[in-house]
Design a protein around this motif. Structure first.
Motif: not given
Length: 409
Positions: A382-409
């Motif tokens: 159902p969900i095949e997309q992700l976005q990278l994020e980095k923790f800054d010490g208080s919250t997660w900050l997203r960066f870059g684009d939403v990535i549609a990763g390959e799926v192993s079938r």
């Protein structure tokens, strides 16, 4: 017009209207399998309310709270939801025992959000043999998206191989000459993660200089982290659950080790993992996400977050809003409710699976923008997309684009 012809014409008209009436009756006919009726839909689940993975138990509690909300709002097509969720203590033999009880004694219509890779593997053949939907499995193992061999089983979250490939891409871009050490959970989930990372690194898989696996039942992973530290790696990847991840983060900090740190997204809860590990210790950790982080100021005016907050305040006031496991449970529950709405009055197990295979651009309140749920008879992820994020010490900050990763079938 002769009397005989008039009589024939009247008979024909009666037959025609009779057919229409008969057709309408057939169209309006309600269809039920065990677990469904005019008044109720019984949904079963297993969850580790005790044992080594009990930190995930809040997922089941949030799902139950959301079904209570649905019932308070009138139910689904006039039917109330009855959620029967048993503790399997993250033990596969117990998973089998509890699922048999749900199917054969409680006679649930479907199994929803059963948690854990090993437990779901243990019940998968049984449920497929019984033709009982095993829907939105709470595991990212790729085997739960295999409609050819297991047509009654469907995952929900992005699969682990996709997630690990995304980390591989980031490592190749940012640490192209790095030495990688991996901590991984010794089960099918862990093996999926490691495979995804190796596949993503491709011909540069030799960058992996050390790896250690741990058992979920291990009281601590400190000795494994110590071994990985001794490898002199400058990239550390933790494919681990919440408890082990918190221990690993803390131990890495104690060693004064400063690797580029990648963390599995099942363990990014600030309240459940990062705070116990130490927020300062967690700074600069990289992960991925597909759900909104309730602590991120970017969502303070977001309608989806406001709906989530209102739900938690009213139906799960003791729950921690910042715990991503609560966000997960809320979002998964919204997805199964959508499936059941689409079922209408055809509440057969076959139609439940048909509707689960027909989700189109569905977006629960807390999915990140740009990420939608889509399924098909040949697509059980159902969900095949992700976005990278980095923790800054208080919250997660997203960066870059939403990535549609390959799926192993």
């Amino acid at each position: 017009m002769s009397a005989a012809f008039q009589k024939l014409l009247v008979s024909a008209v009666l037959v025609m209207f009779g057919g229409v009436v008969s057709s309408n009756v057939a169209f309006a006919e309600k269809k039920y399998d065990p677990g469904a009726s005019d008044d109720e839909i019984k949904i079963g689940s297993i969850m580790p309310y005790s044992g080594p993975a009990s930190s995930f138990a809040v997922i089941g509690k949030t799902e139950e709270a959301y079904f209570n909300k649905v019932n308070a709002d009138g139910g689904i097509n006039g039917r109330k939801l009855r959620f029967i969720s048993y503790d399997d203590a993250y033990s596969p033999p117990k998973s089998v025992e509890q699922v048999r009880k749900l199917v054969e004694s409680d006679e649930v219509l479907l199994l929803f959000s059963p948690l854990g890779t090993a437990g779901n593997i243990a019940i998968q053949k049984y449920l497929n043999h019984k033709k009982v939907p095993q829907l939105f499995v709470a595991s990212g193992a790729t085997r739960f998206g295999d409609p050819k061999n297991f047509p009654w089983t469907m995952g929900w979250q992005p699969n682990y191989q996709t997630e690990a490939r995304i980390y591989a891409k980031s490592i190749l871009t940012n640490q192209p000459n790095g030495k990688i050490a991996i901590l991984w959970q010794n089960d099918d989930a862990g093996r999926d993660w490691v495979k995804g990372l190796r596949d993503g690194l491709g011909e540069k898989a030799g960058m992996i200089v050390a790896e250690k696996s741990y058992e979920v039942s291990d009281p601590t992973v400190d000795s494994y982290v110590a071994t990985l530290f001794d490898s002199k790696a400058d990239v550390f990847v933790a494919f681990s659950g919440p408890k082990a991840s918190a221990q690993a983060i803390k131990k890495v900090a104690e060693f004064g080790w400063k690797p580029a740190f990648y963390l599995a997204n099942i363990s990014t809860s600030i309240g459940n993992v990062l705070k116990p590990a130490g927020l300062e210790n967690s700074k600069n950790i990289i992960s991925t996400d597909y759900l909104k982080d309730p602590t991120d100021p970017a969502w303070k005016d977001d309608a989806g977050l406001k709906a989530y907050d209102a739900f938690m305040d009213k139906y799960f006031p003791d729950g921690d809003k910042t715990n991503r496991n609560n966000v997960y449970g809320y979002s998964a529950a919204q997805t199964i409710v959508q499936v059941l709405k689409q079922c209408g009055d055809d509440l057969t197990r076959e139609n439940v699976m048909k509707q689960a295979q027909g989700l189109k651009d569905f977006a629960p309140d807390m999915l990140l923008p740009g990420i939608k749920i889509n399924t098909a008879p040949s697509d059980y992820f159902p969900i095949e997309q992700l976005q990278l994020e980095k923790f800054d010490g208080s919250t997660w900050l997203r960066f870059g684009d939403v990535i549609a990763g390959e799926v192993s079938r």
